[in-house]
Design a protein around this motif. Structure first.
Motif, short mmCIF file in Angstrom:
data_model
loop_
_atom_site.label_atom_id
_atom_site.label_comp_id
_atom_site.label_asym_id
_atom_site.label_seq_id
_atom_site.Cartn_x
_atom_site.Cartn_y
_atom_site.Cartn_z
N MET B 32 -13.76 -11.63 1.75
CA MET B 32 -13.36 -10.62 2.74
C MET B 32 -12.12 -9.85 2.27
O MET B 32 -12.05 -8.63 2.40
CB MET B 32 -13.07 -11.32 4.08
N VAL B 33 -11.15 -10.58 1.73
CA VAL B 33 -9.92 -9.93 1.28
C VAL B 33 -10.24 -8.90 0.19
O VAL B 33 -9.73 -7.77 0.21
CB VAL B 33 -8.92 -11.00 0.79
N VAL B 34 -11.12 -9.26 -0.71
CA VAL B 34 -11.51 -8.34 -1.79
C VAL B 34 -12.21 -7.12 -1.20
O VAL B 34 -11.95 -5.97 -1.57
CB VAL B 34 -12.41 -9.07 -2.81
N ALA B 35 -13.11 -7.37 -0.22
CA ALA B 35 -13.85 -6.27 0.40
C ALA B 35 -12.90 -5.33 1.13
O ALA B 35 -13.06 -4.10 1.10
CB ALA B 35 -14.89 -6.84 1.37
N MET B 36 -11.87 -5.90 1.78
CA MET B 36 -10.93 -5.05 2.52
C MET B 36 -10.12 -4.18 1.57
O MET B 36 -9.85 -3.01 1.85
CB MET B 36 -10.03 -5.92 3.40
N ALA B 37 -9.76 -4.74 0.43
CA ALA B 37 -9.05 -3.93 -0.57
C ALA B 37 -9.95 -2.79 -1.04
O ALA B 37 -9.49 -1.67 -1.28
CB ALA B 37 -8.63 -4.80 -1.74
N ARG B 38 -11.24 -3.10 -1.13
CA ARG B 38 -12.18 -2.05 -1.56
C ARG B 38 -12.30 -0.97 -0.49
O ARG B 38 -12.34 0.22 -0.78
CB ARG B 38 -13.54 -2.67 -1.87
N GLU B 39 -12.39 -1.37 0.77
CA GLU B 39 -12.45 -0.37 1.85
C GLU B 39 -11.21 0.52 1.81
O GLU B 39 -11.30 1.75 1.95
CB GLU B 39 -12.55 -1.04 3.24
N LEU B 40 -10.06 -0.10 1.59
CA LEU B 40 -8.80 0.66 1.51
C LEU B 40 -8.89 1.69 0.39
O LEU B 40 -8.54 2.86 0.58
CB LEU B 40 -7.65 -0.31 1.27
N ALA B 41 -9.42 1.27 -0.75
CA ALA B 41 -9.52 2.19 -1.89
C ALA B 41 -10.47 3.34 -1.58
O ALA B 41 -10.22 4.49 -1.96
CB ALA B 41 -9.99 1.42 -3.12
#
Lengths: 596, 382
Positions: B32-41
């Protein structure tokens, strides 16, 4: 003319009139297999809505009988509700015969009996039909006995039938041809035709349905309505199949329609006589009446600014519903609106619903009342259609209110409950007849004003639906009536006033206050509800203020959701009426109709 | 300038009253943390025009399920997307259970400078009734540990209006909270939401909402106790000591845009609002191969000027600062005291609205019916 048969159907609401009528149309080839299927495939409710009763007010069939001749059969529909009994009487007057359709599983109902009596008064040949014979629960012997008692026919005269299976349809057609008398009349006499119905068509204007009694009407002739004295050109005349079928002429004995560019329903009155301008008949058809409204209520826009729009909408409604009458009135609580007269409670509901649905008006309907006669000490008689117009107590001598004869047919086990209800509604039992061992017909003298309140719903609930009801107007009688006022935070709300019998005042006042407490939402301040007769407070309730109405958390994800919720609440408030400081919902103005 | 919100959609256990989005299945936290960083990007390029994020808020769910390196990872992702950002405030919502010294120091080192601790009450019976996993003493000790770890800005959540709770119990909660090293307090009136365990129990008649008189008494006690101690009641549910006012949350009520990241998060770009679908598996799946913001499982709500006007009214009247009518007129060309003059006059004469410093506000004594007061002035579109 000897090969025309004009007949109507007398039946209770779900005794299978539409299905059986559809069978007749199909057997005579008036509608095709496919058209029939489209109808019969529909579920019960839709069928009832879309059946012949709605689609067509009259329909003509061609039928080749056993004697080898082709007969013209005109089936004329009759409205199924007590509010429209005058229209029923005109439809019956246009016929020589009637099919009396009785559900073999249920027996005769009150509505059927009153229409049957109307038909007998007009010397119609009655053909009794026992419908729904295919059902296991059918009780042909018991129900036949009821019919024999009522019309004095023999067992052999009663045709067993089923709209569902088609059983008995040929027998019915045979009976129509052989038993219903051919119309009498002189095609060469001056035109004498009776309007038995009219409908509004937005493209063609008013379509008048007529029964020609004497003479011949030709396309293009100038015609005159005898009651209204108005003249028109018969632009199009014809007979009624599934659609309108234009003809060059309509002769004595036949049933058809006339279109003459009339835009306003008020100009075509049911029961009026149509004749030729240049060669008028000497007498009008008997039985014409100007329909009088029985029930009155105020209709007000929720938003005072919509008054003119409401007026325009009501005028448009009147174009196709001549029985709606209205005049401007003003209320201290509601501002400007209209006092409207209706044929009955159903009619009132229909009008309110049409205003909302077809004209997008949000309206408040006030407590309905009947037309009272107030007699002053000075000896004047005043017609009071609004309780607020009742003269002051010091000037008022006495009040008369309209009474009705009410017929209730129910199962014997509900006699007690029905009796208590009618007595509670100030009814007096006039007669009680057992139709069969377990079905009884009761006749009461009752004030119409009590029917206007919540009689139908209560009758239904005390009899668990096993009671049917019909009434006809009787005479005006003096009653001990008082005006019950309702006060909101000390201010009288004229739109909530009602004339009621003094003996019921305390109980009713209490019940109305309790009901209003339930219907008026709590507001930011306390609301006092009071019922009063003159200066005397007879009941009181309090609506407590709202003390908790706040969103605890209102952060990023909450804002839109909360805004939408609050907007919805505000919209709901917009549908309420501000009376003083109090927001009053539409339903509260009819609180008196929903008392427990 | 805008705010940045991370929604951490996990909880160790469901509280009986909560209808926020969370999952109790913690196995996918790393993913989830990785996915959230991706959404941010993916979202960042659309936000650079608004400047840089000035506050960061980790909300939930229970953000304290995140280890310090996961918080650090997300904050470094923010700095990568918005290189010039400086944060006025970085808040982490935390459950008392998660506040061990090691994590506390780790979060601080990662850049968290404010903690929001979900205490709710110090009464163990009430905590159990709510479905919370900690005791009252656990919560108190956790806050002491956080202070020892160097957190100077701390807030805690309390809840009042609990069914069957006495006024005395609530007053003890308040007194206990005020002994702790906090400079901010949120006191929330319990709202029975239909789709919660509590909502079902109330609907079935197994539980009754607190009587309004009891709620009023609890609210009065709250206002009085905090005012005596010098706290500023600056929003319906929020109190602060001098310097303790929440920066991030207060910006929601002023219409500052916010970028929301994570399943169930909402974002607002100044004109329109979006809501990410509150569904963890769906979110993870979409982010696995999303190449643009179009692929994100989000729904946009296009706000009309009327919508934003109503929101400005609603949020503005929740604050002690209140509404600036002239500013409303400049922003929207309409004023509630003109458009809804009758309601406005009525509210003023009943003391529901008072003028102060050129602004109109709902006085503290009336905030319990604040929604009814504010919504009366809403503009309604036909």
């Amino acid at each position: 003319m000897e090969r025309i048969r004009n007949f109507c159907i007398i039946a209770h609401i779900d005794h299978g009139k539409s299905t059986l009528a559809d069978r007749l149309l199909h057997t005579t080839g008036t509608i095709t297999d496919r058209e029939l299927q489209e109808q019969t495939l529909d579920d019960m409710d839709l069928e009832r809505e879309r059946g012949i009763t709605i689609k067509s007010h009259a329909i003509q069939m061609r039928h080749t009988a056993e004697d080898g001749h082709e007969y013209t059969l005109n089936l004329i529909d009759t409205p199924g509700h007590v509010d429209f009994s005058y229209e029923v009487s005109r439809s019956i007057a246009a016929c020589e015969g009637a099919l009396l359709i009785v559900d073999a599983t249920q027996g005769i109902e009150a509505q059927t009996i009153s229409n049957l009596y109307l038909a007998l008064e007009h010397d119609l040949e009655i053909i009794p039909v026992l419908n729904k014979m295919d059902l296991d629960s059918a009780d042909p012997e018991g129900v036949s006995d009821q019919i024999i008692d009522l019309i004095g026919c023999t067992q052999e005269d009663i045709i067993p039938a089923s709209g569902k299976t088609g059983m008995g349809v040929d027998d019915i057609l045979r009976a129509i041809v052989n038993k219903v008398p051919a119309p009498k009349g002189d095609p060469n006499a001056p035109l004498q035709a009776m309007v038995f119905d009219s409908v509004f068509n937005s493209f063609r204007g008013i379509i008048a349905y007529i029964r020609v009694l004497n003479g011949t009407l030709k396309k293009g002739e100038t015609v005159q309505f005898m009651a209204t004295k108005k003249e028109y050109d018969a632009d199009e005349i014809g007979i009624l199949g599934l659609d309108l079928k234009p003809q060059k002429e309509l002769k004595a004995g036949n049933v058809g329609y006339v279109i003459s560019g009339i835009k306003n329903a008020r100009e075509v009155k049911v029961g009026d006589t149509l004749t030729l301008k240049n060669n008028p008949c000497s007498v009008a058809v008997k039985g014409f009446e100007d329909v009088k409204p029985m029930v009155f209520a105020g209709i007000y826009p929720v938003d005072t600014e919509d008054y003119e729009e409401l007026r325009a909408s009501m005028e448009k409604l009147q174009l196709n519903d001549a029985s709606l009458v209205f005049e401007p009135e003003s209320s201290a609580a509601l501002g400007f609106g209209f006092r409207c007269g209706f044929l009955g409670m159903l009619h009132m509901e229909i009008i309110q619903e049409r205003l909302e649905r077809e004209f997008d008006m949000t309206v408040i309907t006030t407590v309905p009342n009947v037309s009272y006669h107030a007699f002053t000490k000075a000896g004047d008689k005043l017609i009071v259609n609004n309780p607020s117009d009742l003269p002051d107590a010091n000037k008022l001598d006495y009040v008369e209110e309209p009474f009705i004869k009410a017929q209730v047919i129910t199962k014997s086990e509900y006699i007690g409950a029905v009796m208590s209800l009618c007595i509670e509604k100030r009814g007096i039992l006039l007669n009680q007849v057992y139709l069969t061992a377990d079905r009884v017909e009761m006749t009461f003298s009752m004030p119409l004003g009590e029917i206007v309140f919540d009689f139908y719903d209560k009758l239904k609930s005390v009899s668990r639906g096993y009671a049917s009801f019909d009434y006809f107007p009787d005479e005006y009688k003096q009653s001990n009536l008082v005006k019950l006022d309702i006060l909101l935070n000390g201010d009288q709300v004229d739109a909530l006033s009602a004339l009621i019998h003094r003996d019921n005042a305390f109980e009713l006042g209490k019940k109305i206050c309790l009901k209003l407490k339930e219907l008026i939402p709590r507001q930011q301040f306390m609301i006092a509800l009071q019922a009063a007769i003159g200066a005397k407070i007879i009941a009181r309730e309090t609506i407590k203020p709202v003390r908790k109405d706040v969103t605890a958390k209102c952060y990023g994800g909450d804002i839109t959701r909360k805004r939408k919720l609050l907007e919805k609440q505000k919209k709901g408030k917009k549908r309420m009426r501000q009376v003083g400081n109090v927001e009053v919902p539409q339903s509260a103005f009819l609180a008196v109709l929903k008392l427990d | 300038m805008f705010s940045l919100y991370f929604h951490i959609p996990f909880c160790r256990k469901a509280c009986h009253y909560c209808d926020f989005h969370f999952s109790t299945k913690l196995t996918s936290v790393d993913e989830m943390v990785v996915a959230m960083a991706r959404e941010l990007a993916l979202r960042a390029p659309e936000w650079t025009a608004l400047g840089t994020p000035s506050t960061v808020y980790f909300g939930g769910g229970t953000p304290s399920v995140l280890a310090p390196d996961q918080i650090a990872f997300l904050l470094s992702a923010v700095r990568r997307q918005f290189p010039d950002s400086t944060f006025d405030e970085v808040t982490l919502e935390a459950n008392p259970d998660d506040l061990d010294t090691e994590r506390l120091e780790g979060w601080r080192a990662a850049g968290v400078d404010r903690l929001s601790v979900g205490v709710q009450t110090f009464d163990d019976a009430a905590l159990e009734w709510m479905g919370r996993t900690h005791s009252g003493d656990d919560a108190a000790r956790a806050l002491e540990r956080a202070a020892a770890a160097g957190f100077e800005r701390m807030t805690l959540d309390l809840m009042y209006g609990l069914p069957g709770r006495s006024l005395g119990g609530w007053e003890r909660d308040l007194a206990r909270a005020l002994e702790l090293p906090i400079n901010h307090l949120s006191a929330y009136l319990l709202t029975v939401e239909p789709r919660t365990a509590l909502g079902v129990r109330v609907a079935k008649g197994l539980e009754q909402e607190a009587p309004e008189a009891a709620v009023e008494a609890a609210y009065s006690a709250l206002c009085e106790q905090l005012s005596v101690k010098g706290w500023d009641h600056y929003e319906v549910s929020n109190f602060a000591l001098p310097g303790g006012h929440a920066v991030h949350n207060a910006r929601y009520w002023r219409g500052v845009p916010y970028l929301g990241i994570g399943p169930g998060a909402h974002g607002f770009n100044g004109t329109d609002r979006y809501a990410n679908r509150p569904n963890n598996p769906l979110y993870l799946k979409a982010l696995a191969d999303a190449r643009s913001t179009d692929a994100l499982p989000a729904e946009w709500d296009r706000l009309t000027a009327t919508d934003r006007y109503n929101e400005a009214l609603m949020t503005g009247l929740r604050t002690a600062q209140g509404l600036d009518l002239n500013a409303l007129e400049v922003g929207f060309g309409r004023r509630p005291d003109v458009d809804e003059a009758r309601e406005w006059g009525d509210a003023v004469s009943r003391g529901r609205l008072v003028p102060e410093g050129g602004r109109w506000r709902i006085p503290e004594s009336q905030w319990l019916i604040g929604d009814a007061i504010a919504s009366a002035f809403f503009a309604i579109q036909d």
